[in-house]
Design a protein around this motif. Structure first.
Motif, PDB file in Angstrom:
ATOM      1  N   GLY A 131       0.821  -1.206   0.000  1.00 44.01           N
ATOM      2  CA  GLY A 131       0.000   0.000   0.000  1.00 44.01           C
ATOM      3  C   GLY A 131       0.852   1.252   0.000  1.00 44.01           C
ATOM      4  O   GLY A 131       0.588   2.205  -0.711  1.00 44.01           O
ATOM      5  N   ALA A 132       1.919   1.248   0.784  1.00 41.58           N
ATOM      6  CA  ALA A 132       2.808   2.403   0.842  1.00 41.58           C
ATOM      7  C   ALA A 132       3.531   2.581  -0.486  1.00 41.58           C
ATOM      8  O   ALA A 132       3.721   3.686  -0.963  1.00 41.58           O
ATOM      9  N   GLN A 133       3.913   1.472  -1.103  1.00 38.84           N
ATOM     10  CA  GLN A 133       4.615   1.566  -2.383  1.00 38.84           C
ATOM     11  C   GLN A 133       3.689   2.106  -3.461  1.00 38.84           C
ATOM     12  O   GLN A 133       4.101   2.901  -4.296  1.00 38.84           O
ATOM     13  N   ALA A 134       2.429   1.706  -3.459  1.00 37.79           N
ATOM     14  CA  ALA A 134       1.485   2.171  -4.472  1.00 37.79           C
ATOM     15  C   ALA A 134       1.292   3.682  -4.382  1.00 37.79           C
ATOM     16  O   ALA A 134       1.020   4.326  -5.378  1.00 37.79           O
ATOM     17  N   GLN A 135       1.427   4.240  -3.197  1.00 35.19           N
ATOM     18  CA  GLN A 135       1.222   5.667  -3.017  1.00 35.19           C
ATOM     19  C   GLN A 135       2.436   6.485  -3.431  1.00 35.19           C
ATOM     20  O   GLN A 135       2.373   7.698  -3.460  1.00 35.19           O
ATOM     21  N   THR A 136       3.537   5.848  -3.754  1.00 32.92           N
ATOM     22  CA  THR A 136       4.732   6.600  -4.092  1.00 32.92           C
ATOM     23  C   THR A 136       4.746   7.072  -5.540  1.00 32.92           C
ATOM     24  O   THR A 136       5.579   7.872  -5.900  1.00 32.92           O
ATOM     25  N   GLU A 137       3.849   6.578  -6.380  1.00 33.33           N
ATOM     26  CA  GLU A 137       3.795   7.028  -7.765  1.00 33.33           C
ATOM     27  C   GLU A 137       2.710   8.083  -7.919  1.00 33.33           C
ATOM     28  O   GLU A 137       1.655   8.001  -7.317  1.00 33.33           O
ATOM     29  N   TYR A 138       2.994   9.067  -8.753  1.00 28.68           N
ATOM     30  CA  TYR A 138       2.053  10.156  -8.995  1.00 28.68           C
ATOM     31  C   TYR A 138       0.995   9.762 -10.013  1.00 28.68           C
ATOM     32  O   TYR A 138       1.159   8.797 -10.762  1.00 28.68           O
ATOM     33  N   ASN A 139      -0.059  10.559 -10.052  1.00 29.80           N
ATOM     34  CA  ASN A 139      -1.078  10.377 -11.079  1.00 29.80           C
ATOM     35  C   ASN A 139      -0.436  10.548 -12.446  1.00 29.80           C
ATOM     36  O   ASN A 139       0.396  11.442 -12.629  1.00 29.80           O
ATOM     37  N   PRO A 140      -0.822   9.731 -13.413  1.00 26.85           N
ATOM     38  CA  PRO A 140      -0.241   9.892 -14.750  1.00 26.85           C
ATOM     39  C   PRO A 140      -0.690  11.214 -15.377  1.00 26.85           C
ATOM     40  O   PRO A 140      -1.800  11.681 -15.139  1.00 26.85           O
ATOM     41  N   VAL A 141       0.195  11.787 -16.157  1.00 27.28           N
ATOM     42  CA  VAL A 141      -0.099  13.038 -16.853  1.00 27.28           C
ATOM     43  C   VAL A 141      -0.544  12.681 -18.265  1.00 27.28           C
ATOM     44  O   VAL A 141       0.092  11.852 -18.916  1.00 27.28           O
ATOM     45  N   PRO A 142      -1.609  13.293 -18.758  1.00 22.93           N
ATOM     46  CA  PRO A 142      -1.986  13.032 -20.149  1.00 22.93           C
ATOM     47  C   PRO A 142      -0.819  13.414 -21.067  1.00 22.93           C
ATOM     48  O   PRO A 142      -0.266  14.507 -20.958  1.00 22.93           O
ATOM     49  N   ALA A 143      -0.423  12.509 -21.937  1.00 19.92           N
ATOM     50  CA  ALA A 143       0.736  12.733 -22.816  1.00 19.92           C
ATOM     51  C   ALA A 143       0.563  13.981 -23.678  1.00 19.92           C
ATOM     52  O   ALA A 143       1.541  14.597 -24.095  1.00 19.92           O
ATOM     53  N   ASP A 147      -0.754  16.797 -22.686  1.00 22.52           N
ATOM     54  CA  ASP A 147      -0.786  18.011 -21.866  1.00 22.52           C
ATOM     55  C   ASP A 147       0.340  18.950 -22.291  1.00 22.52           C
ATOM     56  O   ASP A 147       1.519  18.572 -22.244  1.00 22.52           O
ATOM     57  N   PRO A 148       0.016  20.173 -22.727  1.00 23.44           N
ATOM     58  CA  PRO A 148       1.052  21.085 -23.236  1.00 23.44           C
ATOM     59  C   PRO A 148       2.101  21.465 -22.196  1.00 23.44           C
ATOM     60  O   PRO A 148       3.283  21.608 -22.520  1.00 23.44           O
ATOM     61  N   GLN A 149       1.708  21.606 -20.963  1.00 23.45           N
ATOM     62  CA  GLN A 149       2.659  21.972 -19.902  1.00 23.45           C
ATOM     63  C   GLN A 149       3.665  20.837 -19.680  1.00 23.45           C
ATOM     64  O   GLN A 149       4.865  21.074 -19.536  1.00 23.45           O
ATOM     65  N   TYR A 150       3.183  19.610 -19.687  1.00 23.06           N
ATOM     66  CA  TYR A 150       4.041  18.440 -19.518  1.00 23.06           C
ATOM     67  C   TYR A 150       4.983  18.299 -20.716  1.00 23.06           C
ATOM     68  O   TYR A 150       6.174  18.062 -20.548  1.00 23.06           O
ATOM     69  N   ARG A 151       4.454  18.466 -21.915  1.00 24.18           N
ATOM     70  CA  ARG A 151       5.280  18.352 -23.126  1.00 24.18           C
ATOM     71  C   ARG A 151       6.362  19.429 -23.150  1.00 24.18           C
ATOM     72  O   ARG A 151       7.502  19.184 -23.526  1.00 24.18           O
ATOM     73  N   GLN A 152       6.010  20.644 -22.722  1.00 23.36           N
ATOM     74  CA  GLN A 152       6.991  21.728 -22.647  1.00 23.36           C
ATOM     75  C   GLN A 152       8.070  21.375 -21.633  1.00 23.36           C
ATOM     76  O   GLN A 152       9.256  21.615 -21.870  1.00 23.36           O
ATOM     77  N   CYS A 153       7.671  20.795 -20.531  1.00 21.46           N
ATOM     78  CA  CYS A 153       8.620  20.402 -19.490  1.00 21.46           C
ATOM     79  C   CYS A 153       9.626  19.402 -20.049  1.00 21.46           C
ATOM     80  O   CYS A 153      10.838  19.556 -19.867  1.00 21.46           O
ATOM     81  N   LEU A 154       9.138  18.376 -20.728  1.00 24.56           N
ATOM     82  CA  LEU A 154      10.024  17.364 -21.300  1.00 24.56           C
ATOM     83  C   LEU A 154      11.004  17.975 -22.299  1.00 24.56           C
ATOM     84  O   LEU A 154      12.203  17.693 -22.269  1.00 24.56           O
ATOM     85  N   SER A 155      10.487  18.827 -23.163  1.00 27.30           N
ATOM     86  CA  SER A 155      11.320  19.441 -24.198  1.00 27.30           C
ATOM     87  C   SER A 155      12.379  20.359 -23.594  1.00 27.30           C
ATOM     88  O   SER A 155      13.564  20.292 -23.942  1.00 27.30           O
ATOM     89  N   TYR A 156      11.956  21.206 -22.691  1.00 25.97           N
ATOM     90  CA  TYR A 156      12.862  22.193 -22.092  1.00 25.97           C
ATOM     91  C   TYR A 156      13.908  21.519 -21.206  1.00 25.97           C
ATOM     92  O   TYR A 156      15.093  21.853 -21.256  1.00 25.97           O
ATOM     93  N   ALA A 157      13.468  20.544 -20.424  1.00 25.22           N
ATOM     94  CA  ALA A 157      14.394  19.838 -19.536  1.00 25.22           C
ATOM     95  C   ALA A 157      15.451  19.080 -20.334  1.00 25.22           C
ATOM     96  O   ALA A 157      16.621  19.050 -19.947  1.00 25.22           O
ATOM     97  N   SER A 158      15.064  18.495 -21.447  1.00 24.81           N
ATOM     98  CA  SER A 158      16.030  17.729 -22.236  1.00 24.81           C
ATOM     99  C   SER A 158      17.085  18.628 -22.886  1.00 24.81           C
ATOM    100  O   SER A 158      18.195  18.182 -23.158  1.00 24.81           O
ATOM    101  N   TRP A 172      10.518  13.158 -13.514  1.00 23.69           N
ATOM    102  CA  TRP A 172      10.692  14.483 -12.916  1.00 23.69           C
ATOM    103  C   TRP A 172       9.559  15.414 -13.341  1.00 23.69           C
ATOM    104  O   TRP A 172       8.953  16.096 -12.500  1.00 23.69           O
ATOM    105  N   CYS A 173       9.237  15.437 -14.631  1.00 22.14           N
ATOM    106  CA  CYS A 173       8.157  16.311 -15.111  1.00 22.14           C
ATOM    107  C   CYS A 173       6.797  15.864 -14.568  1.00 22.14           C
ATOM    108  O   CYS A 173       5.954  16.702 -14.253  1.00 22.14           O
ATOM    109  N   THR A 174       6.599  14.560 -14.434  1.00 23.07           N
ATOM    110  CA  THR A 174       5.356  14.053 -13.845  1.00 23.07           C
ATOM    111  C   THR A 174       5.216  14.537 -12.407  1.00 23.07           C
ATOM    112  O   THR A 174       4.157  14.998 -11.985  1.00 23.07           O
ATOM    113  N   CYS A 175       6.303  14.449 -11.667  1.00 15.65           N
ATOM    114  CA  CYS A 175       6.305  14.916 -10.282  1.00 15.65           C
ATOM    115  C   CYS A 175       6.038  16.422 -10.215  1.00 15.65           C
ATOM    116  O   CYS A 175       5.189  16.865  -9.437  1.00 15.65           O
ATOM    117  N   MET A 176       6.749  17.191 -11.015  1.00 17.74           N
ATOM    118  CA  MET A 176       6.555  18.647 -11.012  1.00 17.74           C
ATOM    119  C   MET A 176       5.112  18.989 -11.372  1.00 17.74           C
ATOM    120  O   MET A 176       4.500  19.862 -10.750  1.00 17.74           O
TER     121      MET A 176
END
Length: 105
Positions: free
Chosen positions: A19-31, A33-44, A65-69
């Motif tokens: 149960g504790a391990q299951a809570q360590t992952e964040y909700n998935p981000v829709p692929a 999502d423009p903010q998430y895509r910008q994060c991936l591009s800029y971070a890389s 990292w971007c999912t967490c942010m």
């Protein structure tokens, strides 16, 4: 009787750790999502090592990292997640996400 109690205790601890391990992952981000895509591009472009595997199954370090942010910023935040992570206000979130993704400078 002690063996039975030990087995029951071990089973309970195993279930609690799952149960504790299951809570360590964040909700998935829709692929898409423009903010998430910008994060991936800029971070890389800014950082190295983001394409390496993260501790999160199926994600690279930059994806984790971007999912967490994305999950750690307020719902109404619409800015650049990478630049936010470099601000005084974003430093705490950045540390959380660096640990989550196992990706730091």
């Amino acid at each position: 009787m002690k063996t039975l109690m030990s087995a029951a205790l071990a089973a309970t601890l195993a279930l609690l750790s799952l149960g504790a391990q299951a809570q360590t992952e964040y909700n998935p981000v829709p692929a898409s999502d423009p903010q998430y895509r910008q994060c991936l591009s800029y971070a890389s472009k800014l950082y190295e090592g983001g394409k390496e595997r993260s501790p999160i199954r199926g994600q690279t370090k930059e994806q984790a990292w971007c999912t967490c942010m994305w999950n750690e910023t307020p719902d109404d935040f619409r800015g650049n997640l990478v630049t936010f992570s470099e601000t005084a206000r974003g430093k705490r979130t950045n540390k959380i996400c660096e640990a989550y993704s196992d990706w730091s400078e």
